[in-house]
Enzyme design. Structure first.
Site, PDB file in Angstrom:
ATOM      1  N   ASP A  65      49.933  53.873  46.889  1.00  8.27           N
ATOM      2  CA  ASP A  65      50.891  54.945  46.627  1.00  8.27           C
ATOM      3  C   ASP A  65      51.790  55.107  47.855  1.00  8.27           C
ATOM      4  OD1 ASP A  65      52.295  57.203  46.090  1.00  8.27           O
ATOM      5  OD2 ASP A  65      50.561  58.554  46.149  1.00  8.27           O
ATOM      6  N   GLU A 107      50.187  41.089  73.242  1.00  9.76           N
ATOM      7  CA  GLU A 107      49.099  40.381  72.570  1.00  9.76           C
ATOM      8  C   GLU A 107      49.667  39.356  71.600  1.00  9.76           C
ATOM      9  OE1 GLU A 107      46.912  42.741  69.390  1.00  9.76           O
ATOM     10  OE2 GLU A 107      47.497  44.323  70.785  1.00  9.76           O
ATOM     11  N   CYS A 161      46.900  46.833  73.140  1.00 10.21           N
ATOM     12  CA  CYS A 161      48.169  47.567  73.134  1.00 10.21           C
ATOM     13  C   CYS A 161      48.544  48.165  74.484  1.00 10.21           C
ATOM     14  CB  CYS A 161      48.140  48.665  72.077  1.00 10.21           C
ATOM     15  SG  CYS A 161      48.057  48.007  70.414  1.00 10.21           S
ATOM     16  N   HIS A 208      50.472  56.375  73.291  1.00  6.64           N
ATOM     17  CA  HIS A 208      50.450  55.186  72.439  1.00  6.64           C
ATOM     18  C   HIS A 208      50.501  55.616  70.974  1.00  6.64           C
ATOM     19  CE1 HIS A 208      49.732  51.354  70.737  1.00  6.64           C
ATOM     20  NE2 HIS A 208      48.536  51.683  70.259  1.00  6.64           N
ATOM     21  N   SER A 210      43.137  48.728  72.934  1.00  4.16           N
ATOM     22  CA  SER A 210      41.793  48.576  72.398  1.00  4.16           C
ATOM     23  C   SER A 210      40.962  47.694  73.308  1.00  4.16           C
ATOM     24  CB  SER A 210      41.864  47.960  70.994  1.00  4.16           C
ATOM     25  OG  SER A 210      42.417  48.913  70.119  1.00  4.16           O
TER      26      SER A 210
END
Lengths: 129, 348, 382
Positions: free
Chosen positions: B28, B80, B112, B234, B296
């Protein structure tokens, strides 16, 4: 497709638009030992500013293999403000907006990849301004 | 005084709407936009990658810094999505910008936060007196697997910062990093797409590290949220940064200028750095800016900047980040997007 | 310098020759030419080929062709000037005979194009590899950029441009060696696939396998071999910039003009003396610009003139009676030699239903790249 040595040799022309301005006024992006028109061998090295005007263009619908996934794409002959003539791909545009006389700016882009495992070839392309 | 002397951002012109992706997978669209607060994201052109994005952003930074590129002593690109597994991105960039060859170059990776990592090291070199200028860049052409929640956010763009001691436009007042081993999101070698721990990426990863770094730097500086004109975190989606900012006492008004994620997506290493450039575009002398990245794996780098009088001289010297974001847009169908992102198998 | 004549010719059919290799094709054409001239032994030969290496992984054509046409021992040379390789081979043979160095010299050309899947990349080697092909442009793209400027500058319409391939296909119907000997309509051209805007598939010469060869000898010895020799009365060659972008005017092909002027001067003739001309219509726009550079029409007028019938039988000059590269086929290295063969047929009355009546002088124009090289020959019926 350019192998490493051949690619490396041209990098400053493609990366920072290193060119030669001959004392005759002729400007060449590729390295030259002599101005083919005046015969002059006297020049100074310049870096092109990267702005210019489209002299002619086409939209490539049938490309060679390494560009086949990007068709249709525009290619133009431009004259930079310093007078150097270049053949360039025009990127990030609606192909209908490419026109003779349009002003362009050169940007640093990936030109092609030499397959999945080969070197990546960078260079200049034009965007419409 | 050590700080930013030139900054610049770049995002590609291509876009895909969240609704286009949602329709592809039978989701949706309204629920996605509401849930993630993402309306569209940038997509790299077929001729763009982390290196070309870094070059474009760094060119803008050089325009603002107005320095001889040869004076830059170090160049770090955090990403990355470095195009080569082995061969540096930074070497191509220095030759494309006329930096070097007397320059220290390294590519960084820390999910990140590789961009803020590059900024941190560049800043530290200048502060130590090792060199006059250093360039730190965060840029990505982020990967997200087809159908994964990341596909709505993973986008392309980057920001570049030149650090120096003269003509500083934003002084670095404090830094603080907070790091632990937390496997919330990863990509193994030879894998096309990252994997993640679902809700594990939230509380124990994103929030814990950002709060850890942010609270420590506030304590170190003796400042509180209300001391800042702007804050940026972030932005893996629209919601997380607003939530973490609110927890720290920041208001939406402080965060809205740097909160570019709703129209840009998550540019991974370029995320909070690009938000910072949007803030610098409108900041006034004396403004304090709070920035905290998250990568991460996991860790956060927090920075406190104070804008100087010089900012007014440089803001108009290169395209402003929100102008680039709101400028030329080329919307892609899902099919085109899939081809652009090499999600379609071709013959050799 | 001695006067030089053509005393025999031979060629393969042009097309998709799946059963013949590069050596087969050239040997067939060479042996036919030797048989036609009635010579068993040649003194020397030149073989034009643009890119046998990339097309077939075969170089060293001098040895290969001498071996396979039964002439081991004679000196040979592979001549390359992109799509002007065949014409260059004829010119080289002419020079060798004219100089007195050799008497019986074979000149020919060959190209095996259908053995590779992506010929675009091979043809692109005739452009500036580092500064044109690198940036994605193809050969149709280069000529398309000429067409774009020409059309804008002179008001040539897309429909007028289409009349070039329509005419050439009409001529080819009477050529038994042609690859595509059928007529095409305006609609066929305008509805064909876009290749490089504004050029469509029907503006472009095809991919062709084929070979062509001629035997040259001193004019004073020609009657030993044939009653109907054809004299090579003028030869002109020139080079132009490798990159199209370095042409000062994108609607001109300076090398063609120079080569034409040199050939006219050597022949002591002018455009009005020429009854027919085989031109290098690799793309429709090329025929128009070339016809102007060779002096048949004023700048900016050839397109309209050809559309009005000035380039066919009964017009000012018959352009491409063979069907041209477009309809006869364009095996790049063979094309220049095949053009001279067509002139030989026309000037010896052997052109059958496509015979240009009362032709005394004919011309051939062979071109490499986007005008980077050009060879013009003027031939005379004796």
């Amino acid at each position: 497709m350019a192998d490493s040595a051949r690619y490396h040799r041209e990098k400053f022309h493609r990366y920072i638009l290193e060119a030669q301005k001959f004392d005759s006024g002729f400007v060449s992006l590729p390295n030259r030992y002599v101005d083919p028109y005046s015969g002059s061998r006297s020049y100074e090295k310049i870096n092109l500013k990267g702005t210019g005007t489209i002299l002619s263009y086409t939209i490539i619908h049938i490309a060679s293999d390494q560009f086949a996934h990007t068709t249709p794409f525009p290619v133009a002959i431009i004259e930079t403000d310093e007078g150097a003539r270049l053949t360039v791909m025009v990127t990030d545009c609606d192909i209908n907006d490419v026109k003779i006389g349009a002003r362009v700016e050169l940007v640093f882009r990936k030109i092609m990849e030499e397959g999945e495992s080969g070197i990546i070839n960078y260079g200049y392309k034009a965007i419409l301004i | 005084m050590v700080g930013i002397v030139g900054y610049g951002a770049y995002v590609p012109a291509h876009r895909i709407k969240s609704s286009t992706i949602a329709e592809q997978w039978g989701s949706d669209p309204a629920a996605i936009e509401r849930g993630l607060l993402l309306s569209e994201k940038t997509v790299p052109g077929q001729d763009e990658d982390t290196i070309t994005i870094s070059v474009a952003a760094a060119k803008n930074a050089l325009k603002r810094a107005r320095i001889d590129p040869k004076k830059i002593g170090a160049v770090y690109i955090g990403s990355e999505s470095h195009p080569y597994a082995v061969k540096p991105s930074g070497t191509i960039l220095i030759d494309a910008l006329g930096i070097g060859p007397h320059v220290h170059v390294a590519d960084y990776e820390f999910a990140c936060k590789a961009g803020s990592e590059a900024m941190y090291v560049a800043y530290s070199h200048v502060k130590s007196g090792e060199m006059e200028y250093a360039l730190g860049i965060g840029a990505d052409t982020s990967q997200g697997a087809p159908g994964d929640a990341l596909e709505y956010s993973a986008s392309a763009g980057g920001a570049a910062f030149i650090f120096g001691k003269t003509n500083v436009v934003a002084e670095v007042l404090f830094t603080h990093s907070y790091t632990s081993d937390t496997p919330d999101f990863w990509r193994r070698e030879y894998q096309r797409y990252p994997r993640h721990g679902g809700r594990f990426t939230g509380e124990p990863a994103y929030f814990r590290h950002i709060l850890g770094a942010s609270r420590a730097i506030l304590e170190k500086s003796g400042m509180k949220a209300s001391d800042f004109a702007f804050a940026v975190f972030h932005m893996p989606n629209g919601k997380f940064p607003l939530k973490v900012g609110k927890t720290l006492g920041f208001t939406n008004q402080q965060m809205e200028q740097g909160w570019v994620v709703n129209i840009m997506g998550n540019t991974y290493s370029g995320s909070s750095p690009t938000g910072l450039t949007a803030i610098l575009d409108i900041a006034k002398p004396g403004d304090k800016i709070f920035m905290c990245s998250f990568g991460s794996g996991a860790g956060s780098d927090a920075f406190i900047f104070q804008v100087t009088d010089k900012i007014l001289e440089v803001q108009d010297l290169a395209p402003k980040t929100r102008d680039i974001l709101n400028g030329k847009k080329i919307y892609l169908s899902y099919g085109k997007y899939a081809a652009y992102r090499k999600k379609i198998l071709f013959n050799d | 310098m001695r006067e030089v004549a053509i005393i025999g010719v031979g060629m393969t059919k042009f097309g998709e020759l799946w059963e013949q290799s590069i050596r087969d094709m050239f040997a067939e054409a060479a042996l036919k030419a030797m048989d036609d001239a009635g010579v068993k032994k040649i003194d020397s030969f030149y073989v034009g080929a643009m890119s046998s290496g990339l097309y077939t992984y075969q170089e060293h054509l001098s040895s290969l062709m001498a071996d396979y046409m039964g002439q081991i021992g004679v000196p040979g040379l592979h001549v390359e000037s992109a799509c002007a390789s065949g014409g260059s081979a004829v010119r080289a043979a002419f020079i060798e005979v004219a100089s007195g160095m050799s008497d019986i010299v074979l000149a020919g050309g060959v190209e095996k194009m259908w053995d590779v899947e992506d010929g675009t990349i091979v043809l692109a080697t005739a452009s500036d590899q580092e500064y044109e092909a690198y940036n994605g442009v193809t050969f149709p793209g280069l000529y398309a950029m000429m067409a774009r400027v020409y059309m804008e500058k002179y008001g040539l319409t897309r429909e007028e441009l289409a009349q070039v391939p329509i005419k050439n296909h009409k001529h080819s119907v009477n050529n038994p060696n042609a690859q595509y000997p059928f007529e095409i309509s305006l609609n066929d051209v305008l509805k064909s696939s876009m290749v490089a805007d504004p050029l469509r598939l029907m503006d472009c010469s095809p991919i062709t396998d084929g070979a062509a060869a001629l035997i040259l000898c001193p004019l004073e010895r020609a009657k030993e071999f044939t009653n109907k020799p054809v004299k090579i009365r003028g030869v002109g060659a020139a080079t132009g910039p490798i990159a199209l972008h370095d042409h000062r005017d994108l609607t001109r092909l300076d090398a063609v003009k120079l080569a034409g002027e040199r050939a006219y001067r050597m022949a002591g003739l002018s455009p009005s003396d020429i009854s027919f001309v085989e031109v290098h219509d690799c793309f429709s726009i090329a025929e128009i610009i070339v016809a102007e550079e060779l002096g048949f029409f004023e700048y900016g007028t050839a397109g309209k003139a050809i559309a009005e019938g000035q380039g066919t039988y009964g017009g000012k000059v018959v352009i491409n009676p063979s069907g041209g590269l477009k309809a006869k086929g364009h095996p790049v290295g063979a094309t220049g030699a095949a053009q001279v063969i067509e002139a030989y047929y026309q000037l010896t009355g052997k052109a059958g239903a496509r015979q240009v009546p009362n032709a005394k002088f004919g011309m051939t124009q062979n071109m490499g790249g986007s005008g980077g090289s050009c060879i013009v020959h003027i031939l005379e019926a004796l």
